[in-house]
Structure formats: structure tokens, C-alpha cells
Design a protein around this motif. Sequence first.
Motif, PDB file in Angstrom:
ATOM      1  N   ILE A   1      10.230  18.006  23.889  1.00 57.35           N
ATOM      2  CA  ILE A   1       9.059  18.863  23.664  1.00 57.35           C
ATOM      3  C   ILE A   1       9.291  19.748  22.437  1.00 57.35           C
ATOM      4  N   ALA A   2      10.505  20.246  22.289  1.00 57.96           N
ATOM      5  CA  ALA A   2      10.796  21.104  21.136  1.00 57.96           C
ATOM      6  C   ALA A   2      10.593  20.333  19.830  1.00 57.96           C
ATOM      7  N   ALA A   3      11.030  19.070  19.808  1.00 56.21           N
ATOM      8  CA  ALA A   3      10.893  18.271  18.585  1.00 56.21           C
ATOM      9  C   ALA A   3       9.423  18.001  18.285  1.00 56.21           C
ATOM     10  N   ARG A   4       8.644  17.717  19.328  1.00 59.71           N
ATOM     11  CA  ARG A   4       7.213  17.448  19.112  1.00 59.71           C
ATOM     12  C   ARG A   4       6.478  18.716  18.683  1.00 59.71           C
ATOM     13  N   ARG A   5       6.844  19.848  19.304  1.00 60.22           N
ATOM     14  CA  ARG A   5       6.199  21.107  18.898  1.00 60.22           C
ATOM     15  C   ARG A   5       6.531  21.439  17.452  1.00 60.22           C
ATOM     16  N   LYS A   6       7.794  21.220  17.091  1.00 60.13           N
ATOM     17  CA  LYS A   6       8.234  21.522  15.730  1.00 60.13           C
ATOM     18  C   LYS A   6       7.421  20.695  14.729  1.00 60.13           C
ATOM     19  N   ALA A   7       7.303  19.394  14.999  1.00 59.68           N
ATOM     20  CA  ALA A   7       6.545  18.531  14.085  1.00 59.68           C
ATOM     21  C   ALA A   7       5.093  19.002  14.011  1.00 59.68           C
TER      22      ALA A   7
ATOM     23  N   GLU B   1       3.813  22.018  14.710  1.00 58.83           N
ATOM     24  CA  GLU B   1       3.649  23.342  14.093  1.00 58.83           C
ATOM     25  C   GLU B   1       3.968  23.297  12.599  1.00 58.83           C
ATOM     26  N   GLU B   2       5.007  22.548  12.238  1.00 56.19           N
ATOM     27  CA  GLU B   2       5.328  22.448  10.807  1.00 56.19           C
ATOM     28  C   GLU B   2       4.295  21.625  10.053  1.00 56.19           C
ATOM     29  N   GLY B   3       3.517  20.844  10.783  1.00 58.14           N
ATOM     30  CA  GLY B   3       2.469  20.055  10.139  1.00 58.14           C
ATOM     31  C   GLY B   3       1.130  20.769  10.074  1.00 58.14           C
ATOM     32  N   ALA B   4       1.059  21.968  10.661  1.00 57.03           N
ATOM     33  CA  ALA B   4      -0.234  22.666  10.729  1.00 57.03           C
ATOM     34  C   ALA B   4      -0.819  22.890   9.331  1.00 57.03           C
ATOM     35  N   TRP B   5       0.027  23.291   8.391  1.00 52.98           N
ATOM     36  CA  TRP B   5      -0.481  23.574   7.040  1.00 52.98           C
ATOM     37  C   TRP B   5      -1.051  22.311   6.379  1.00 52.98           C
TER      38      TRP B   5
ATOM     39  N   PRO C   1       3.241  15.283  10.260  1.00 52.13           N
ATOM     40  CA  PRO C   1       2.257  16.322  10.555  1.00 52.13           C
ATOM     41  C   PRO C   1       1.056  15.815  11.370  1.00 52.13           C
ATOM     42  N   ILE C   2       0.726  14.565  11.222  1.00 52.66           N
ATOM     43  CA  ILE C   2      -0.260  13.923  12.089  1.00 52.66           C
ATOM     44  C   ILE C   2       0.189  12.485  12.313  1.00 52.66           C
ATOM     45  N   LEU C   3      -0.199  11.957  13.449  1.00 49.77           N
ATOM     46  CA  LEU C   3       0.251  10.630  13.851  1.00 49.77           C
ATOM     47  C   LEU C   3      -0.027   9.580  12.772  1.00 49.77           C
TER      48      LEU C   3
ATOM     49  N   GLY D   1      12.774  17.525   2.703  1.00 45.22           N
ATOM     50  CA  GLY D   1      11.967  18.735   2.501  1.00 45.22           C
ATOM     51  C   GLY D   1      10.755  18.757   3.404  1.00 45.22           C
ATOM     52  N   ASP D   2       9.713  19.489   3.007  1.00 44.73           N
ATOM     53  CA  ASP D   2       8.492  19.478   3.812  1.00 44.73           C
ATOM     54  C   ASP D   2       7.639  18.275   3.401  1.00 44.73           C
ATOM     55  N   PHE D   3       6.509  18.109   4.075  1.00 45.03           N
ATOM     56  CA  PHE D   3       5.679  16.930   3.811  1.00 45.03           C
ATOM     57  C   PHE D   3       5.191  16.916   2.356  1.00 45.03           C
ATOM     58  N   GLY D   4       4.941  18.095   1.809  1.00 43.69           N
ATOM     59  CA  GLY D   4       4.496  18.196   0.414  1.00 43.69           C
ATOM     60  C   GLY D   4       5.572  17.707  -0.542  1.00 43.69           C
TER      61      GLY D   4
END
Lengths: 324, 250
Positions: free
Chosen positions: A292-298, A300-304, B31-33, B90-93
Amino acid sequence: MATEAKPAAPTEDPVKLAEFEARCDRGETIEPKDWMPEKYRRQLTRMMSQHAHSEVVGMLPEGNWITRAPNLRRKMCLIAKVQDEGGHGLYIYCGTETLGTDRAELIDQYLYGTAKYSSIFNYPTLTWADIGVIGWLVDGAAIVNQTMLAHASYGPYARAMIRICKEENFHKRQGYELCATLARGTPAQKAMVQDAVNRWWWPSLMMFGPHDTNSPHSADLLRWKVKQKSNDDLRQRFVNLTVPQAQAIGLTLPDPDLKLDQATGDWKFGEIDWSEFNAVIAGNGPMNRERIAARRKAHEEGAWVREAAAAYAAKHQPAAGQAA
Amino acid sequence: MSTPLFEYLLRLGDDRLILGHRNAEWCGHGPILEEDIAVANVALDQTGEAQLLLNLAGQIEGQGRDADQLAYWRDETQFRNLQMLELPRGDFGFTMVRQFLFSAHAHFVLEHLASCPHDDLAGIAAKALKENRYHLRHSSEWVVRLGDGTDESHRRIQAALDELWPWTVELFYEDAVDAALKAEQIAPDQAAIKPKWEAMVTEVLTRATVQPPKGPMRMVGGRKGRHTEHLGHLLAEMQIVARSHPGASW
Ligand SMILES: [Fe+2]
Ligand SMILES: [Fe+2]
């Protein structure tokens, strides 16, 4: 599963309900626009989204070995497999959305709420052999379940299962072939694959869920032809298929009670440790927190990224074709 | 004993092996599936291209090494990839900007190689060129979308570009290996590719509303086996299982 919020059962129009159940009895397919009882909608949303979450969380234990795959062919097979699982998740989320809940909300329900995913993915992948054994046993168990679900009364779910089963069969064959390769390899390779089988066997049997007498949703799902076979029947089928496969490559299954019942042709097996099953379901398995932590991290870090894609699409409305 | 063509194929192959490895790290963490799937696709293409190129390298070398032996049994100073490609994801960007800068360059290189007189290499390049078109489109669309998205995404894309730009000097590196293969019409002329790359990159970065930094370029040496500290860790992970079982088949 018992922790799920349960709104009061709605009172359904008895005429419509009788008509609906008659359709299920006749083996007709229910489509998104058809009338259905609220409880059917809720049960299916629960079951399908749980399935979709499982596909996505299932990317983690196997993804754990992509960067260490021992040759380029295996590396590509594994990337492709994990990618397929992501595709299954996407496809089943789309199917679930036809019941009226959108993907973002469904994802919220398992990342921050009480929605479940398959308990099997709460076990760690400790060696390369786990990749073979997961394909063989875990995809193998999923196939037994999904072959039945391909006849589910809800059209979008049944169609998703037909498509997905083809790929799961491929994963299973590939996993079994990987196990066979290790089993005829060096002594270290053989020990590695036997150890992986020892660790994954019982959790694989648990994938079919509790005994039917303890399965809270089974009766409704069977009556409405979402499921056509009981958990125990499916589990038995899986054991019957798997025992000869293990024998064929010289691996043993970690169950001293396993023996062929000559009368029925079934491989009888020992009792599952339900306390372990319940502990994993309750969130206390070896890897629940990490998954769950790994999925939340992905997430939340993907929100932007998701916000930016939405902002860009909004800014460039007229040229809508450019958006994701 | 290494010939220019062997060296050149290692450079092409290692670029794809290492970038494919970094991209594959996104699998399950995107960041998305849809992007888990898309980036995995790119990683798959690149790993497949690496396999073809390294197998050809092994054939040219003629000492019985195949792609797996080259990938799993060389040490870090024997790798020939661009340093930019071994940097952590790094990040997705950052991942998208790197992919874009690399794919834009690869496009012109592969275009040349696809019609070079070495048939085997030309065949691989033609396949890779097709795959690279998708990588280029996918990454450039994200660079634009993120650059011109929100304030935060704009800031992140600009930061990724600031970080990556000084490494791009290595894309145009040439030495005796290139000179020998240019003489045979195999390798392209990097000086001729540079303005085309700049035009393509500028067009996308302008739409993304970001700008390359003005500062100095990095000192680089990937083509000669001089790497950043990141490559050793990447290889330690990549090679651990294979090297723990010498002589085993998988
Ligand atoms: Fe799947
Ligand atoms: Fe699968």
C-alpha cells in the motif's frame, strides 16, 4: 471483506427484481444500461474493482525483479508480463466504471479506504525463482477463477475475463517453463525453485477465498450467476491441475496430506491455515504495509503529472486531439 | 582486438540497454496506469534493440560472446553508453525530458543507419527507427504537456532540462571509431546531425515554454568507458543473479 461499509439494503421493486432474476436464471447477459438491483451493482463494483486493484498491486512483487532478471529474454518477458497486468487493471477499471463509479474514486477506496485486493500480493518475492512460481501458480489459480468469471452474468466483466484469460494462460505457460528450466538446472537453481514453491503453494490455495460456508458474498453471487462455482470447487480444480504439473518437473508440494482419491480422481489436500489467511486479509501479512505504501507513493508523487495533464488539456480545449 | 564496428555497436547497444533499464524501473510506479504501460513499452523496445545490437556486436567480435554475455559479464569501464542515460530516473518529468533529448538525436542517427551499407545494422536500425518514432512522440508530448501545464509542472520540466542539458554534449561525441565508420559510410556525421537536432528540440521546448540553460557543458567520457558513479550500482543490480550462478542457463 467484512469491514466494508454496508449501506442499508435498498428495497427493490419486486416485479423488476423477479424479472431480473429470471434473466440471470436463463443465463442472459446483463448490460450496463439494463435494470439491476442495487445490491447486484454494489457487489459487482466491489468484486470487479477488487480484481482491478489486484492486477495493479500485483505489478509490485514481480516488478521487484525486472532490474535483476538474469538474461535479456527473461527481462523482456517479465517487463511484458507486468505490463500486461497493468493492462488488465486498466481494462477491468473501465468495466467497473460502467456500473457508475469512476476510476479515481475506486482507486481512493483501496489506497485510503477499506477496499481489498488479492491477499497473494502481500507476500514478498525473495528470489528469481519466485517469478516463475508466480506465473505458474498465481496466474494459474487466477485462470481457474477467471475462466469461470468469463461466464459471469454481467457482460462487461465476462468480456474482460475472456480477453484477460488469454494473456493469463500465456503468463502461466511462461512461468511454468521458467520453473522447469530451474528444476533441471544447477543444484542451486533447483533448490531455489523448490523453496519458492514451498513458500507460494499455500498462499496460492488461499487465493480462492474462504470455505463456502464462511464466504459472506458467495450466496448472492452464485444466485445472480456472477459466480458459477464455489470457492472450494475451484480450489479443488486448481489442485487437481497443479499436482501432475509439479510431478512432471520433479518438484514437490509442501503438503504431507496430499494424496489421490481413487474414487473421485481428486487430489485431497491438507487444511489451509486460516489464521494466516485472516491475518493477511486483515492487513497484517508480510507485505501489506509495503504494498500500500508503494502504491500511495506512486499515486501521490504522480499527482502533479495528472494535474498538469488536466491543466494542459483545459488550456488547449479546441485542439482536444492533443490531450492524453 | 576490438574493431571500430564492434565498438560502435557497443555504443548503440549499451545506450538502449541502460536507458531501457532505467525506464523499466517505472513499471508499477507510474503517475497513471496508462503511463506504467507506455513507459514499459518503451523499455521493452529499447531492451529488444539492445539485444539485437549486442548480438551483432558479439558476432562481429567473433569470440563467441552473445548479447547476454556482453550485458551481464562486462564491468562498468567496459560499458560504452552515454552518461546521461545512466542517471537515476528522477521524477516523471526528468524521465520524459531525458527520453526526448535522446530520442530526438537517435531519430537522425537511426535514419542514417537504416540506409547504411552494412545490411545487418541497417535492418536493426530500420526497426529501431520505427520504434523510436513512438518514443519521440510520446516523450515530446509529455514535455509539452508538463512544460505548459501547471506552475509546478513547468518548474519541474525546467529543472529537469537544466540538469540534463549539460550532458547532451556527449550526444555529438566523435572519435577514431566514428571516423573509421564514416569512411565506410556506416556512421553518420554528428556535425551534420547537430543543427537538425537543435531545430527539433527548440521547436518542442518552445511549445513547452521552457528554455535550455546557458551554462557550461559537462565533462563526459561514456564512449571510452568513463562513467558516473551511478552506473556501477545499476550494473550491480542488473548482473547480480546472472553472476551469482556462473555457467547456469535461465
Ligand atoms: Fe492479470
Ligand atoms: Fe497474469
